[in-house]
Write a protein that holds these residues in place. Structure first.
Motif, PDB file in Angstrom:
ATOM      1  N   TYR A   1      -5.138  10.646  -1.319  1.00 40.26           N
ATOM      2  CA  TYR A   1      -5.689  10.266  -2.613  1.00 40.26           C
ATOM      3  C   TYR A   1      -7.157  10.645  -2.615  1.00 40.26           C
ATOM      4  O   TYR A   1      -7.941  10.111  -1.846  1.00 40.26           O
ATOM      5  CB  TYR A   1      -5.564   8.752  -2.832  1.00 40.26           C
ATOM      6  N   VAL A   2      -7.528  11.582  -3.463  1.00 42.35           N
ATOM      7  CA  VAL A   2      -8.921  11.986  -3.605  1.00 42.35           C
ATOM      8  C   VAL A   2      -9.415  11.411  -4.920  1.00 42.35           C
ATOM      9  O   VAL A   2      -9.007  11.845  -5.990  1.00 42.35           O
ATOM     10  CB  VAL A   2      -9.067  13.525  -3.576  1.00 42.35           C
ATOM     11  N   VAL A   3     -10.248  10.399  -4.818  1.00 47.83           N
ATOM     12  CA  VAL A   3     -10.749   9.714  -6.008  1.00 47.83           C
ATOM     13  C   VAL A   3     -12.244   9.453  -5.847  1.00 47.83           C
ATOM     14  O   VAL A   3     -12.779   9.466  -4.736  1.00 47.83           O
ATOM     15  CB  VAL A   3     -10.007   8.385  -6.267  1.00 47.83           C
ATOM     16  N   GLY A   4     -12.899   9.187  -6.955  1.00 51.32           N
ATOM     17  CA  GLY A   4     -14.327   8.921  -6.928  1.00 51.32           C
ATOM     18  C   GLY A   4     -14.665   7.626  -6.218  1.00 51.32           C
ATOM     19  O   GLY A   4     -13.867   6.684  -6.171  1.00 51.32           O
ATOM     20  N   ALA A   5     -15.853   7.581  -5.676  1.00 49.25           N
ATOM     21  CA  ALA A   5     -16.329   6.403  -4.944  1.00 49.25           C
ATOM     22  C   ALA A   5     -16.242   5.112  -5.760  1.00 49.25           C
ATOM     23  O   ALA A   5     -15.969   4.058  -5.190  1.00 49.25           O
ATOM     24  CB  ALA A   5     -17.751   6.637  -4.442  1.00 49.25           C
ATOM     25  N   PRO A   6     -16.454   5.155  -7.089  1.00 51.89           N
ATOM     26  CA  PRO A   6     -16.335   3.907  -7.849  1.00 51.89           C
ATOM     27  C   PRO A   6     -14.933   3.278  -7.761  1.00 51.89           C
ATOM     28  O   PRO A   6     -14.759   2.109  -8.095  1.00 51.89           O
ATOM     29  CB  PRO A   6     -16.654   4.323  -9.296  1.00 51.89           C
TER      30      PRO A   6
ATOM     31  N   SER B   1     -12.631   0.282  -4.186  1.00 51.96           N
ATOM     32  CA  SER B   1     -12.010  -1.035  -4.113  1.00 51.96           C
ATOM     33  C   SER B   1     -10.540  -0.977  -4.510  1.00 51.96           C
ATOM     34  O   SER B   1      -9.676  -1.540  -3.824  1.00 51.96           O
ATOM     35  CB  SER B   1     -12.761  -2.023  -5.007  1.00 51.96           C
ATOM     36  N   THR B   2     -10.244  -0.267  -5.596  1.00 53.65           N
ATOM     37  CA  THR B   2      -8.854  -0.129  -6.038  1.00 53.65           C
ATOM     38  C   THR B   2      -8.034   0.610  -4.986  1.00 53.65           C
ATOM     39  O   THR B   2      -6.918   0.201  -4.658  1.00 53.65           O
ATOM     40  CB  THR B   2      -8.777   0.614  -7.385  1.00 53.65           C
ATOM     41  N   SER B   3      -8.582   1.685  -4.445  1.00 56.63           N
ATOM     42  CA  SER B   3      -7.857   2.454  -3.426  1.00 56.63           C
ATOM     43  C   SER B   3      -7.579   1.615  -2.184  1.00 56.63           C
ATOM     44  O   SER B   3      -6.479   1.641  -1.645  1.00 56.63           O
ATOM     45  CB  SER B   3      -8.651   3.705  -3.044  1.00 56.63           C
ATOM     46  N   ASN B   4      -8.577   0.851  -1.749  1.00 55.66           N
ATOM     47  CA  ASN B   4      -8.378  -0.002  -0.573  1.00 55.66           C
ATOM     48  C   ASN B   4      -7.342  -1.084  -0.844  1.00 55.66           C
ATOM     49  O   ASN B   4      -6.533  -1.417   0.027  1.00 55.66           O
ATOM     50  CB  ASN B   4      -9.705  -0.617  -0.135  1.00 55.66           C
ATOM     51  N   SER B   5      -7.337  -1.628  -2.073  1.00 55.58           N
ATOM     52  CA  SER B   5      -6.334  -2.631  -2.442  1.00 55.58           C
ATOM     53  C   SER B   5      -4.941  -2.029  -2.432  1.00 55.58           C
ATOM     54  O   SER B   5      -3.982  -2.671  -1.995  1.00 55.58           O
ATOM     55  CB  SER B   5      -6.638  -3.209  -3.830  1.00 55.58           C
ATOM     56  N   CYS B   6      -4.817  -0.806  -2.912  1.00 52.69           N
ATOM     57  CA  CYS B   6      -3.523  -0.104  -2.885  1.00 52.69           C
ATOM     58  C   CYS B   6      -3.045   0.058  -1.453  1.00 52.69           C
ATOM     59  O   CYS B   6      -1.902  -0.289  -1.118  1.00 52.69           O
ATOM     60  CB  CYS B   6      -3.637   1.279  -3.516  1.00 52.69           C
ATOM     61  N   LEU B   7      -3.895   0.608  -0.619  1.00 50.68           N
ATOM     62  CA  LEU B   7      -3.504   0.860   0.773  1.00 50.68           C
ATOM     63  C   LEU B   7      -3.071  -0.430   1.464  1.00 50.68           C
ATOM     64  O   LEU B   7      -2.043  -0.467   2.155  1.00 50.68           O
ATOM     65  CB  LEU B   7      -4.654   1.513   1.540  1.00 50.68           C
TER      66      LEU B   7
ATOM     67  N   GLY C   1     -17.399  10.850  -3.899  1.00 49.37           N
ATOM     68  CA  GLY C   1     -18.663  10.497  -4.524  1.00 49.37           C
ATOM     69  C   GLY C   1     -18.464  10.133  -5.971  1.00 49.37           C
ATOM     70  O   GLY C   1     -17.445   9.571  -6.351  1.00 49.37           O
ATOM     71  N   HIS C   2     -19.429  10.490  -6.782  1.00 51.06           N
ATOM     72  CA  HIS C   2     -19.380  10.144  -8.192  1.00 51.06           C
ATOM     73  C   HIS C   2     -19.812  11.355  -9.004  1.00 51.06           C
ATOM     74  O   HIS C   2     -20.826  11.979  -8.705  1.00 51.06           O
ATOM     75  CB  HIS C   2     -20.300   8.959  -8.481  1.00 51.06           C
ATOM     76  N   VAL C   3     -19.043  11.684 -10.023  1.00 47.96           N
ATOM     77  CA  VAL C   3     -19.367  12.803 -10.897  1.00 47.96           C
ATOM     78  C   VAL C   3     -20.087  12.239 -12.116  1.00 47.96           C
ATOM     79  O   VAL C   3     -19.498  11.513 -12.918  1.00 47.96           O
ATOM     80  CB  VAL C   3     -18.103  13.582 -11.323  1.00 47.96           C
ATOM     81  N   LEU C   4     -21.370  12.537 -12.238  1.00 47.96           N
ATOM     82  CA  LEU C   4     -22.157  12.035 -13.368  1.00 47.96           C
ATOM     83  C   LEU C   4     -21.673  12.646 -14.671  1.00 47.96           C
ATOM     84  O   LEU C   4     -21.352  13.829 -14.736  1.00 47.96           O
ATOM     85  CB  LEU C   4     -23.636  12.363 -13.158  1.00 47.96           C
TER      86      LEU C   4
END
Length: 112
Positions: free
Chosen positions: A59-64, A67-73, A93-96
């Motif tokens: 899963y490649v997702v933005g840093a924001p 928390s959701t990714s860790n909850s999923c795992l 990271g984060h894409v401005l």
């Protein structure tokens, strides 16, 4: 999640308590029983594994969304899925200037 005994009611919503892992609770269903990204991500991984058994899913997702990714795992692991160890989260990271909810996307172009 109900069958695994993971869900707890909290103020009318349904959560998976994760405080024992130093994590905030995972909100699974809102008070009106609406689902969230987390709910759909959990179901999507189950579907993907059944449909296309994978050796690893990244899963490649933005840093924001950490928390959701860790909850999923953690939720997949607590549900007893052996394949949960094949799931990896990578934050980029984060894409401005990007908000998919508002329809604001940033297209990446090839590297020169």
């Amino acid at each position: 999640m109900r069958q695994a005994g993971l869900l707890r009611e909290s103020q009318g919503a349904w959560i998976v308590p994760l405080e024992a892992y130093q994590m905030p609770p995972a909100l699974i269903l809102k008070k009106d029983e609406a689902t969230l990204y987390l709910t759909r991500d959990i179901a999507a991984a189950e579907y993907r594994h059944e449909r296309w058994p994978f050796a690893k899913m990244i899963y490649v997702v933005g840093a924001p969304q950490n928390s959701t990714s860790n909850s999923c795992l953690k939720s997949w692991k607590l549900m007893g899925y052996e394949w949960s160890k094949l799931l990896v989260h990578v934050d980029f990271g984060h894409v401005l200037g990007m908000s998919t909810r508002r329809g604001e996307v940033v297209f990446f172009t090839g590297c020169d």
